[in-house]
Design a protein around this motif. Structure first.
Motif, mmCIF file in Angstrom:
data_model
loop_
_atom_site.group_PDB
_atom_site.id
_atom_site.type_symbol
_atom_site.label_atom_id
_atom_site.label_comp_id
_atom_site.label_asym_id
_atom_site.label_seq_id
_atom_site.Cartn_x
_atom_site.Cartn_y
_atom_site.Cartn_z
ATOM 1 N N ALA A 227 0.815 -1.217 0.000
ATOM 2 C CA ALA A 227 0.000 0.000 0.000
ATOM 3 C C ALA A 227 0.854 1.276 0.000
ATOM 4 C CB ALA A 227 -0.941 0.003 1.202
ATOM 5 N N ASP A 228 2.012 1.248 0.660
ATOM 6 C CA ASP A 228 2.821 2.480 0.683
ATOM 7 C C ASP A 228 3.448 2.756 -0.683
ATOM 8 O OD1 ASP A 228 5.732 1.096 2.424
ATOM 9 O OD2 ASP A 228 4.193 0.149 1.215
ATOM 10 N N VAL A 229 3.748 1.694 -1.422
ATOM 11 C CA VAL A 229 4.260 1.890 -2.789
ATOM 12 C C VAL A 229 3.135 2.413 -3.678
ATOM 13 C CG1 VAL A 229 5.233 0.715 -4.802
ATOM 14 C CG2 VAL A 229 6.003 0.108 -2.512
ATOM 15 N N TRP A 230 1.926 1.899 -3.456
ATOM 16 C CA TRP A 230 0.753 2.371 -4.189
ATOM 17 C C TRP A 230 0.575 3.870 -3.962
ATOM 18 C CZ3 TRP A 230 -4.893 1.209 -2.316
ATOM 19 C CH2 TRP A 230 -5.805 1.660 -3.283
ATOM 20 N N GLU A 231 0.759 4.283 -2.726
ATOM 21 C CA GLU A 231 0.591 5.704 -2.414
ATOM 22 C C GLU A 231 1.731 6.522 -3.014
ATOM 23 O OE1 GLU A 231 -0.616 6.532 1.453
ATOM 24 O OE2 GLU A 231 -0.338 8.684 1.257
ATOM 25 N N GLU A 232 2.937 6.006 -2.896
ATOM 26 C CA GLU A 232 4.109 6.784 -3.350
ATOM 27 C C GLU A 232 4.123 6.943 -4.866
ATOM 28 O OE1 GLU A 232 7.788 4.757 -2.428
ATOM 29 O OE2 GLU A 232 8.770 5.824 -4.061
ATOM 30 N N ARG A 233 3.822 5.868 -5.587
ATOM 31 C CA ARG A 233 3.989 5.916 -7.044
ATOM 32 C C ARG A 233 2.686 6.206 -7.794
ATOM 33 N NH1 ARG A 233 9.159 3.713 -8.045
ATOM 34 N NH2 ARG A 233 8.756 4.064 -10.252
#
Lengths: 871, 108
Positions: A227-233
């Protein structure tokens, strides 16, 4: 025929149940009925019946008796009286509470740490998820699981009648390059895993789905992101499903998003379908079936392996299979220092309990007069005992509560420190005060009540008024005094042992560090480049990238210095076998050295002065002879005969293929090659122009106000926009993290040692103060007869230190023995913690003298007349 | 069950004490109940009930010296007090009223 008698134990049990006034009648009734039954049904049956009745009485009546006793103990009057007694002597009450709190806080912290580390995976409280390893029979080293073995296991070892219900393979990569091309490039921790892994771990995606087995979407393999990669990218764009990302050069389509609190195995953020290439480096995760056990699973998996062709790289005919709970396998890899800290904390707990016991014993003995008067004025023995026990219960409750609070705070601080400077804490580890810690606190408090309150209470309630008042509470206290001296001796022994061990550890660490880092780390930014095969298939490709990148960085007007190296300075990196070319046996039997591959600018950047010959230069490139520079430790330890310059060395950079180089220079490298076990490590420097592996670190310093990372990214953008820079940290941050473990352990160990000493001193002070008070009359007589107060002071000081000498001698001996076991003889001649051997006994003696100085001085200076009057 | 009503077992204990008269003490009361009702009575139940009845004032207890068959241990004898008798009578009246005409129902 003799009259039958009921079982005596059952009769005792029944007798305990009723109050004394009713006991006789109750037992008489039972006995009468027993006699009747024995006559009519036989003694055996009557005996069994009697036991039944006694147990029934105990169940029905004992709780009522205990409740009644408790009600009398906690009657408001008794509680008020106990609190008043504690408040009247605030110092000893606070000291006892604090002592108990320390004794509880230390093991609470360590137990909380241990329970977190050994915690189970979410949704797997019974540890059904297991790690499957192959290992060599002879050496015990782990062998990688080839893909065909995993396939055989998946086909034959899972199912309804088998020990495993499912099995998954995974291959971790500490850094995958994600992005590039249209999207910015980043380095993430990525895992190639079969889809079963997620079902075994019980994780559900928050968007999309888990990929299927061998899933291809228009020929593109699938991936999951966190989820944090989803948010970042992607800014949490719901349309992320179906989008593609470049991972290590290959496009993957995103089919699902996993929750942010999931990171198997350790803070990994992207998961891809397995790429089954030539590298057989797989790990295997399984789930035990129903009542399957690791042993049964091991046997089934081993029999499958035995039937397969011999594995490559395996030295034994059939490697062994190991199956163990995944969390246990993970915990096994963690530092054994944790176990040492748990042992130290238990030691501290024992010292604390001993201190509390000595304080409370002294209190109990001092108050015998008061107790005797209470009894004489009509108080019952039960009331006196209740009062004394209630005092200790209040102290123990306060100590337990404070100890749990302090322990929780210390645990959270420790975990934060570890997470900041050391390792990423796995997602399944939760650190808190669980029921084991609370149970420990209650058990310790209970023991404190029993030992330190119960015994004095029992003795005090039996005191005889006349003898107590006549002899000033000296009568019958010899046993208590001996006990107190023994306890103090034990405390000093334990605390001396602890101080010795932690003192040596701290001094060794300080000496190592003092002899370590002497190069300039301030202002140096570091980063890591991974030149993967898919983008840089040959060494020439990598060299071209490295050269262009370094030139571009150096050309930037804000950059003052820049360099490349395979291992950062101050870090223990690449340990390789390095031997002289002329030495018999070849490089395979040569000892190891720290090998760094650097660009020539490395030496000037970190101030490495050449002592003989020259450093590496730009001319050492291409087809010229391979060269190397060694450090002075290498010359001292490996080149004991003959000159260093011109000697040929062989370095085992890859297995079976020695890299031959001629020594062209010797440098002083204070701390660049770090110390190991207290000794300077031999180090070898090769040049990037002649050997360039896939991973290199970039280091640079820039003018104030300029971001080094920005310069690097700008330089890379024109050379390779797909290449991310990972692990960006300042040099000081890198060194802090490297030293944080030993610093933290030394801090904790040292704190424990100091706390143990303080606790011992508390006990010593309490006991000695009591003894001096009791001896006031005797001292008064001696002074009245002309004894010099200085002589009296000296004699009493020496007498007070008697348990300290013994405890110190035992403690130092135990500490030295323990150090031999822990450290052996591995400390080098450059490093010898002599100071600890001298300072530890000095500190213990000095602190002990301080502890007993005040009461001794006071007693020796007391007015003889007052002393004789007061008694 | 309130403080003023008689429980089933309390009823049996009071009746047994009444029957036994001056020979009513813990063991004899239990034996009397066991012989007449056929139910086993635990010492604990009897002890607690006797204490409770004594506390309510329906039984009056006194300590006496015991015989050889109880190892000369003391025995606590009980006498049903006037209040106890009154409660028993009231309870009996209530039960008899409830039982009236019920014998045929139960084929007793």
């Amino acid at each position: 025929m003799s009259r039958a008698c009921p079982p005596w134990l059952a009769a005792r049990l029944a007798g305990m149940c009723a109050p004394p006034s009713e006991r006789d009648a109750l037992i008489g009734d039972l006995e009468e009925r027993f006699v009747c039954r024995a006559r009519s049904r036989g003694r055996a049956r009557a005996g069994r019946w009697y036991w039944g009745q006694a147990i029934g009485l105990a169940v029905a009546l004992l709780p009522r008796r205990i409740a009644s006793a408790f009600r009398s103990m906690v009657a408001p009057g008794t509680v008020r009286s106990a609190v008043r007694s504690l408040v009247r002597s605030p110092i000893s009450s606070l000291v006892a509470t604090g002592t108990l709190a320390i004794g509880i806080a230390a093991p609470t912290t360590m137990f909380g740490l241990l329970s977190g580390i050994t915690g189970s995976l979410p949704g797997d409280p019974e540890d059904r998820v297991v790690l499957v390893n192959l290992f060599e029979r002879e050496t015990g080293t782990t062998v990688a699981v080839p893909w065909h073995v995993f396939e055989a296991w998946r086909e034959q070892a899972t199912g309804p009648a088998r020990a495993l219900s499912s099995i998954a393979a995974f291959q971790s990569d500490a850094g995958v390059s994600v992005g590039g091309g249209d999207a910015y490039a980043s380095r993430y921790k990525g895992l190639y895993a079969t889809s079963e892994l997620f079902r075994i771990l019980g994780v559900t995606p928050i968007a999309g789905r888990i990929y299927g087995e061998d899933e291809l979407n228009d020929g593109i393999p699938a991936m999951l992101i966190r989820a944090d990669v989803w948010e970042e990218r992607f800014d949490r764009d719901p349309g992320v499903i179906g989008q593609t990302l470049r991972v290590d050069g290959e496009r993957h389509v995103i089919v699902g998003v996993l929750p942010e609190d999931f990171g198997f195995p350790n803070d990994y953020v992207v998961w891809m379908e397995p790429s089954i290439g030539s590298d057989p480096n797989w790990s295997v995760l399984g789930e035990l079936h129903g009542d399957g056990t690791p042993t049964v699973a091991m046997e089934q998996l081993a029999s499958i392996v035995a039937a397969l062709p011999k594995l490559e790289r395996s030295t034994s005919d059939v490697p062994l299979v190991r199956v163990e709970a995944f969390t246990k396998a993970y915990w096994g890899k963690t530092d054994e220092e944790i176990a040492m800290l748990v042992r130290i904390s238990i030691l501290l707990m024992v010292v604390a309990a001993a201190s509390v016991a000595s304080i409370m014993l002294a209190r109990g003995v001092v108050r015998m007069n008061e107790t005797a008067v209470r009894l004489a004025l009509g108080g019952t023995r039960g009331q006196v005992m209740a009062h004394l026990i209630l005092e200790v219960v209040i102290l123990a409750a306060c100590g337990a509560a404070l100890g749990l609070l302090v322990g929780y705070g210390a645990l959270q601080a420790l975990v934060r420190n570890v997470a900041t400077y050391a390792v990423v804490i796995p997602y399944w580890m939760n650190f808190g005060i669980g029921w084991p810690s609370v149970l420990l606190a209650l058990t310790l408090s209970f023991l404190a009540v029993i030992v330190s309150g119960g015994i004095p209470a029992l003795r005090a309630s039996n005191v005889n008024l006349e003898s107590a008042l006549r002899s000033g509470a000296n009568a019958g206290h010899k046993g208590s005094v001996r006990l107190m001296r023994f306890i103090v001796g034990v405390e000093v022994t334990l605390s001396s042992t602890l101080l010795m061990v932690t003192g040596v550890a701290i001094e060794t660490a300080i000496l190592s560090q003092d002899r370590g880092i002497e190069f300039t780390a301030d202002g140096v930014l570091t980063g890591r480049l991974a030149l993967e095969e898919f983008d840089y298939p040959t060494e020439e490709d990598r060299r071209e990238l490295a050269t262009r990148f370094l030139d571009a960085v150096r050309a930037h007007p804000s950059v003052t210095q820049a360099s490349l190296s395979t291992v950062l300075p101050g870090m223990a990196g690449s340990s390789r076998r390095v031997g002289l070319a002329e030495a018999p046996g070849g490089v395979a039997v040569a000892p190891r050295a720290q090998v760094r591959v650097v660009d020539p600018g490395f030496f000037s950047m970190f101030g490495l002065d050449v002592s003989i010959g020259r450093i590496l230069s730009a001319s050492d490139a291409g087809e010229s002879e391979r060269v190397a520079v060694v450090n002075e430790a290498f010359v001292r330890q490996r080149l004991t005969q003959g000159e260093a310059l011109g000697r040929l060395i062989e370095v085992e950079l890859t297995a079976g293929t020695p890299y031959t180089a001629r020594i062209v220079g010797v440098v002083e490298d204070p701390g660049v090659t770090p110390f190991s076990q207290g000794r300077a490590s031999p180090g070898v420097y090769l040049t990037l122009s002649q050997y360039l592996p896939r991973g290199i670190s970039v280091m640079s310093t820039t003018k104030a106000g300029t971001s080094g990372l920005q310069v690097w990214n700008q330089s890379l953008a024109t050379i390779d926009p797909n290449l991310p820079i990972g692990q960006v940290l300042t040099m000081n941050e890198v060194l802090s993290r490297a030293q944080s473990n030993s610093r933290r352990n030394n801090f904790i160990g040292g704190t424990f040692g100091v706390l143990a000493l303080l606790l011992s001193l508390v006990g010593l002070n309490g006991v000695h103060a009591f003894l001096m008070e009791r001896r006031t009359r005797e001292i008064g007589i001696r002074r009245a007869l002309g004894a010099d107060s200085a002589r009296v002071l000296r004699e009493n000081l020496l007498r007070g230190l008697r348990p300290v000498w013994i405890g110190l001698a035992l403690g130092l001996g135990a500490g030295i023995l323990l150090l031999r076991v822990m450290v052996g003889n591995t400390l080098g001649p450059e490093l010898s913690p002599v100071l600890s051997y001298i300072l530890t006994p000095t500190i213990v003696i000095a602190a002990s003298v301080l502890a007993i100085w005040s009461p001794t001085r006071g007693a020796s200076r007391a007015d003889p007349l007052e002393a004789l009057k007061g008694g | 069950m309130g403080r003023n009503s008689i429980g089933e077992f309390e009823h049996l204990v009071l009746l047994a004490a009444l029957r036994l008269g001056p020979e009513a003490y813990g063991a004899s009361i239990i034996v009397e109940i066991e012989e007449r009702t056929g139910r086993d009575v635990s010492q604990a139940a009897a002890y607690l009930t006797l204490k409770r009845l004594e506390g309510k004032g329906w039984l009056v207890g006194r300590q006496e010296t015991g015989g050889e068959d109880r190892g000369h241990r003391a025995r606590r004898c009980f006498v049903v007090s006037d209040e106890g008798r009154r409660r028993l009578a009231k309870s009996r009246a209530g039960l008899m009223s409830m039982w009236a005409g019920m014998a045929s129902e139960l084929k007793v």
